[in-house]
Motif scaffolding. Structure first.
Motif, short mmCIF file in Angstrom:
data_model
loop_
_atom_site.label_atom_id
_atom_site.label_comp_id
_atom_site.label_asym_id
_atom_site.label_seq_id
_atom_site.Cartn_x
_atom_site.Cartn_y
_atom_site.Cartn_z
N HIS A 86 74.71 98.82 66.24
CA HIS A 86 74.72 98.57 67.67
C HIS A 86 75.44 99.68 68.47
O HIS A 86 74.82 100.41 69.21
CB HIS A 86 75.34 97.19 67.94
N HIS A 91 73.57 102.84 70.92
CA HIS A 91 74.13 103.27 72.20
C HIS A 91 74.92 104.58 72.13
O HIS A 91 75.39 105.06 73.16
CB HIS A 91 75.02 102.17 72.79
N HIS A 127 67.56 96.38 76.06
CA HIS A 127 68.34 96.82 77.23
C HIS A 127 67.45 97.35 78.34
O HIS A 127 67.77 97.23 79.51
CB HIS A 127 69.35 97.89 76.83
ZN LIG Z 1 73.36 96.82 73.20
#
Ligand SMILES: [Zn+2]
Ligand SMILES: [Zn+2]
Lengths: 322, 84
Positions: A86, A91, A127
């Motif tokens: 994650h 990201h 997202h």
């Molecule tokens: Zn995320």
């Protein structure tokens, strides 16, 4: 290639909803792959977990089984999924040497949530659309009323795995496809996953010199640990877009949910996360426990994490009740 | 689209995952060598199918595992169609 450069040369690609509905593969092209994945990574651990519980009167878990289950939980759900899949990869919230990135990918694979590159593609698309049409696992797109709510919950929690269109990794995760080392590690998902089931059996069997201990190690620290871990992560997709506190105006239904914070290693501060996806920390206040971020700070102490990204300045409403 | 145009389209689709500009990528570089996983191959074939307006069996990205070979196959498919 220096040690630091290989894993996070690029920023995580940024997408906007304007990128449109394309860049997905219709689910009918991947039916076989998908059902094999669910059978192997969901059904088998679930059957194993139920067997573990049914066998308690005859073969209760040993202290070692429980210790291994908790340790593997922290390593796979905490380090592998929350810190690795994650924050680090989806990201690019910090940088780490290649060797660490590979270990983290292996630990993430042991959580049975699919190969790194697939997970990252799905998550970046989540997202991009976040509760709007195109989001692979929003609970808000299944129609009105109670039945829509219930179907939405089921879809966000599990149903999406079988029905969503697959984000195209060529578009969503080219940075990882291009990284030969991580690409290869990601594709060995099945090996790492099976290793995560087999290792506790081996340790239990060797320590106690018995087949029964090997079996309970496999059932408890392998299967049950995987089955509960899957529930935890799918709960972030379902529960954390339905229940909790919506402190930041993020334009979606992401929520902060305190009671899931410790077992999820900070993932359940999910509204904070949607407010500032690239930030390494998910907790924002001293009481918002975020074990995943604590691990990143530990890596930093050891000189193995750099460029840890801070949150964007907050748009939080002051929340007096907290 | 002819073979060369299809090759160009394939290489363009791969531009984010290769180290050279798309027009410099050798057309016989295998998808294996480029590290394409199975879902990326299906993605590539899906994009290509959208571009030529005809669904292409994802298996083809394995059976014809380079931009050149895939382009030859798809051009033959399209040719067969326009003749009939
Ligand atoms: Zn995320
Ligand atoms: Zn979310």
């Amino acid at each position: 290639m220096t040690a630091e450069s290989a894993t996070a040369d690029d920023m995580a690609p940024q997408f906007t909803a304007l990128d449109g509905m394309s860049h997905t593969i219709p689910y009918r092209h991947l039916v076989g792959m998908r059902y094999s994945y669910v059978l192997l990574s969901h059904v088998i651990p679930l059957v194993g977990a139920l067997t573990a519980i049914a066998l308690i009167p005859w073969m209760p878990p040993t202290v070692l089984d429980i210790a291994m289950a908790l340790a593997l939980w922290a390593l796979t759900i905490g380090v592998g999924i929350s810190v690795g899949y994650h924050r680090l990869f989806s990201h690019r919230a910090f940088r780490t040497p290649t060797a660490i990135a590979v270990v983290i990918t292996i630990l993430g694979s042991m959580a049975a949530q699919g190969p790194l590159i697939i997970w990252v593609s799905l998550h970046r698309r989540h997202h991009q659309f976040s509760d709007a049409p195109g989001d692979p696992h929003s609970p808000w797109l299944s129609g009105p009323g109670l039945s829509g709510w219930l179907r939405g919950f089921w879809h966000a929690h599990f149903g999406w795995l079988l029905t969503h269109d697959m984000p195209d990794p060529l578009f969503y995760a080219p940075d990882l496809l291009k990284d030969k080392t991580l690409n290869r590690t990601s594709r060995l998902f099945l090996v790492w996953y099976l290793l995560g089931l087999g290792l506790p059996a081996l340790i239990g069997g060797v320590v106690f010199q018995s087949w029964a201990a090997a079996l309970t190690g496999f059932l408890w620290a392998g299967c049950l640990r995987v089955a509960v871990g899957l529930q935890l992560t799918w709960s972030i997709n379902s529960i954390c877009h339905l229940f909790g506190r919506h402190t930041h105006d993020t334009g979606d239904h992401s929520m902060n949910l305190a009671w899931l914070a410790i077992p999820s290693f900070g993932e359940s501060w999910h509204n904070n996360h949607h407010q500032s996806p690239a930030a390494a920390a998910f907790g924002r206040r001293w009481w918002q426990v975020d074990l995943g971020y604590l691990f990143i700070l530990t890596l930093k102490r050891l000189g193995m994490a750099q460029e840890i990204k801070p949150p964007r300045s907050s748009t939080a409403r002051e929340d007096a009740s907290t | 689209m002819n073979i060369e145009e299809i090759e160009n389209f394939i290489c363009e689709s791969l531009k984010e995952v290769i180290d050279v500009p798309p027009d410099e990528l050798a057309r016989d570089t295998t998808f294996d060598a480029l590290g394409l996983d199975s879902i990326s191959r299906v993605g590539l074939v899906t994009q290509l199918g959208n571009a030529v307006g005809r669904e292409i069996d994802p298996e083809m990205a394995y059976e014809h595992g380079s931009p050149h070979r895939l382009a030859v196959h798809v051009a033959a498919l399209l040719g067969g169609e326009s003749n009939s």
